[in-house]
Design a protein around this motif. Structure first.
Motif, PDB file in Angstrom:
ATOM      1  N   GLU A  17       0.733  -1.077  -0.014  1.00 35.05           N
ATOM      2  CA  GLU A  17       0.027   0.015   0.015  1.00 35.05           C
ATOM      3  C   GLU A  17       0.871   1.427  -0.046  1.00 35.05           C
ATOM      4  OE1 GLU A  17      -3.924  -1.763   2.467  1.00 35.05           O
ATOM      5  OE2 GLU A  17      -3.344   0.442   2.449  1.00 35.05           O
TER       6      GLU A  17
ATOM      7  N   ASP B  83     -12.323  -7.308 -12.617  1.00 38.55           N
ATOM      8  CA  ASP B  83     -12.411  -7.441 -11.216  1.00 38.55           C
ATOM      9  C   ASP B  83     -13.087  -8.863 -11.349  1.00 38.55           C
ATOM     10  OD1 ASP B  83     -12.820  -4.264 -10.857  1.00 38.55           O
ATOM     11  OD2 ASP B  83     -11.480  -5.369  -9.227  1.00 38.55           O
TER      12      ASP B  83
ATOM     13  N   LYS C 127      -7.446   3.349  -4.695  1.00 36.29           N
ATOM     14  CA  LYS C 127      -7.771   2.701  -3.482  1.00 36.29           C
ATOM     15  C   LYS C 127      -8.069   1.441  -3.492  1.00 36.29           C
ATOM     16  CE  LYS C 127      -7.623   7.009  -1.475  1.00 36.29           C
ATOM     17  NZ  LYS C 127      -6.307   7.198  -0.915  1.00 36.29           N
ATOM     18  N   ASN C 128      -8.438   0.917  -4.519  1.00 32.33           N
ATOM     19  CA  ASN C 128      -8.552  -0.594  -4.475  1.00 32.33           C
ATOM     20  C   ASN C 128      -7.953  -1.216  -5.913  1.00 32.33           C
ATOM     21  OD1 ASN C 128      -9.685  -2.952  -3.933  1.00 32.33           O
ATOM     22  ND2 ASN C 128     -11.694  -2.670  -4.766  1.00 32.33           N
TER      23      ASN C 128
END
Lengths: 114, 114
Positions: A15, A38, A83-84
């Protein structure tokens, strides 16, 4: 062999780190694309480029950046602002023009954030 | 062709039977449609395409049908084989879209029972 190569096949990121995914094509295609996939879902367009030194945002460009300095190459940087970022990333290329529609895909890079 | 929901629809067929995979597209101005096959962990591969001035096109063991009245596309696979097990995506390209982007559907998983 003509085609699209992506590297690495698997990528792990901590991260807060930026990472760059490579995409190279020797098909002499003008247009190149980056998609995110995804699990259990379709392809979403991140960025695309129709010509060298030009690119446009796709549907989910936030947290990503690209460059197109050479016709053959379209690297994607996943920044810490994404963020993801854990997903399967696919690069594609196509000939340019109304009569050329098929996109050719690379094998993909699976990015995992630890 | 719009991605809806989080779960991939699944079609289970017996080996040797015919398979029909359906896709509803969103843009009545789309003039080109394409089917891709994606095996697990790999990039999508082209199967067959069709232009809006046609309603049927046949390939090797595959047929694509286009119904513009109800904005519906289908892929028929004859004599389905275990190697046909994959996720199948339809994609559309809008006639008015000068960027030549493809809009992908959410996909259908085909499982072939031995």
């Amino acid at each position: 062999d003509g085609g699209i190569t992506q590297s690495p096949k698997y990528l792990f990121r901590k991260e807060g780190q930026n990472v760059t995914l490579s995409c190279e094509q020797n098909l002499n295609h003008d247009a190149m694309y980056w998609y995110r996939q995804d699990p259990g879902q379709g392809l979403r367009l991140i960025y695309y480029s129709q010509i060298v030194n030009d690119f446009q945002k796709g549907d989910i460009a936030e947290g990503y950046s690209v460059s197109r300095e050479k016709k053959e190459s379209f690297p994607l940087t996943v920044t810490s602002a994404q963020k993801n970022p854990t997903a399967f990333y696919l690069c594609a290329s196509s000939r340019q023009g109304r009569n050329y529609n098929e996109q050719f895909f690379g094998p993909g890079t699976r990015l995992t954030v630890l | 062709g719009e991605s809806v929901g989080l779960h991939l629809p699944t079609l289970s067929v017996q080996e040797g039977d015919n398979s029909i995979i359906n896709c509803a597209y969103s843009n009545s101005a789309s003039d080109y449609f394409i089917w891709y096959k994606q095996e697990s962990g790999k990039g999508p591969q082209f199967i067959i395409d069709i232009r809006s001035n046609m309603d049927k096109r046949q390939g090797q063991r595959v047929t694509v049908l286009l119904n513009k009245t109800v904005k519906h596309l289908s892929l028929q696979i004859a004599a389905t084989q275990p190697g046909d097990s994959a996720v199948y995506f339809c994609a559309e390209k809008g006639r008015m879209d000068s960027s030549y982007k493809l809009i992908f559907g959410s996909g259908t998983r085909l499982l072939v029972r031995p």
